[in-house]
Design a protein around this motif. Sequence first.
Motif: not given
Length: 615
Positions: A515-530
């Motif tokens: 859950l931590l990895v999934v959360s961090m990846l999702s936040a990263f993509f949202s921050l830089l993409a959409s």
Amino acid sequence: MDNSVLTSEMLIVFGLLGFAIILFVFELLRVDIVGLLMMVLLPLLGVIEPQDALAGLSSNAVVSVIAVMIIGAGLNRTGVMNVVASKIIKLAGRGEKQIMLVVATVVAIISSFMQNIGAAALFLPATMRICRRLNISASRIIMPMGFAAITGGCLTLVGSSPLIMLNDLMASWWANNSEAVGGSQFVPLELLSITPVGLVLLACVLVYFAVFGSRLLPADMCEIDEDCMDKRLQEIYGSVVGDGYELEVPLSFRPKSLGELELRSQFNITVVGIAKNEGYVKNLAPVMDSVVGPGDVLWIISSKEKIEKVADAYGWRIKKQHEIFAEENSPDESGVIEGVVIPHSNLSGHTMAELRFRDLFQVNPLAIVRGDEIIMENINVTTLLQGDTILLQGRWQRFELLRQKMDIAFIEEVKGEQFLPERTRSAMFFVVLSLVLALSFHIKLSIALLTGALGMIITGVIAADRAYEAVDWRTVFLLSGLIPLGAAFEQTGAAAYLAERVMSVVGTPNSLVLLLVVSMLSAFFSLLASNVGAAVLMVPLAMNMAVEVGVNPVVAGIAVAMSASNTFILPTHQVNALLMRPGGYRTKDYMRAGIGITIIYTVVLVACLAMFYDL
């Protein structure tokens, strides 16, 4: 899962992404220019087609922002935002922290039922008005409001685009992976299924700014600009004329007229307001016959030294800030401006006493400038000459009347605009219509909001030219440039490649690590993409990973959708981009405040998912 191959297009996208971040962080170019640069470089380098590079200009998000800015200006024009500001001040008091908490909470609640960009933009005029009225730096309120709007989107399943899409994305995955879940049926999430987690996240954001906001947010962005007294006026008159003060007259004071008190002749100060009956009766242009009685509150323009002498002489108490005249003292309501007596002016050759200047126009003369001389004494009985400059204080709409009747030329544009309270019902109708179209009839948000904005223009709530002026084009071009960059990140496979590399490094994690990895990846993509792209990419990926390690795939999907709102470090989220200019923020301000809340958000989200759901 290691299927993607690094391509030249991916390398170009990674390079442009790094280039954009460097420009943002070191502020080498204005943020809107960075957006336009991405819009141009992406098709020139062959990463995406030209029509895709320009698609941001007509995107749902950008058009929605434009429409909401116009709607907000229309509401402001009718005085609705003034009423909202007054209610919030009455509820929260005048403290900076209390105002921040109430504003952020209200916006978060609104954001839970409409797009967070719409909630933030709709409430921005009221927030700016509150800050100006209370003399609070807007930079201390606007960022917490924006972060609360983003987090408020996690209170319900209709608060943000990823959450709106979540059931559909999970149902699609479920249909294609029925064997992996033992042939069980997918049970869609309900409207308030995520509310407990969202409330905890919102509480963390509010507590974070309440405790650390004074250290993390810019100390004071309120410079002398268009929202304050003009710098040139301050330089010329500041030490002579001074600033505004409120003084409270004690109950033991014997009533006297201003003529009897001789405040101007003795102290060179100007009384611009007298409030009686605890502020229920106000005189905003008092004359010599106006009486000052026990319990009255005076609004006086004076230097600090002189106001202290007046207080000592009459036993009056100087208030720490404006209370009774707080609304009238707001830059939206009144101000100080220079007027020049032009040839053939009705003022030329007359005194202001002869013309009953204050009585008729409700404007207070502070000084007369004649050549190099600043006249403060007896200005009401001084014969005005062609070329004289009068320093005037009053409500903005009164200056318009003065210009029409007295042929006086103001050196600067009159800043305030007259409210149209008679158009309030019309304005509110189109606001409600937009919300109903978007929420009940599922009309695309941009079209629903454009309907409201166009309705306000057609019915005269706001003029067409004023509507164009209300749009912050810097924000528009910033968003328009970031959208194609996010699209390129997804279309070239760069996002999928990065996700797979991370997952291959993680291996087979336990439930909390997953859950931590999934959360961090999702936040990263949202921050830089959409955030939408992050949800589309990460929901199936996260659910597959969850099945492999024996974790409930629905919880993994929720983690992705809620982590898509964890976009606080850079001004790339639509809300952050919208509020960057009004708050006077720079990229490093978002980084300083956003790093801490990003870490807290991630940890709390994972903990809440483990606590509230069956892993």
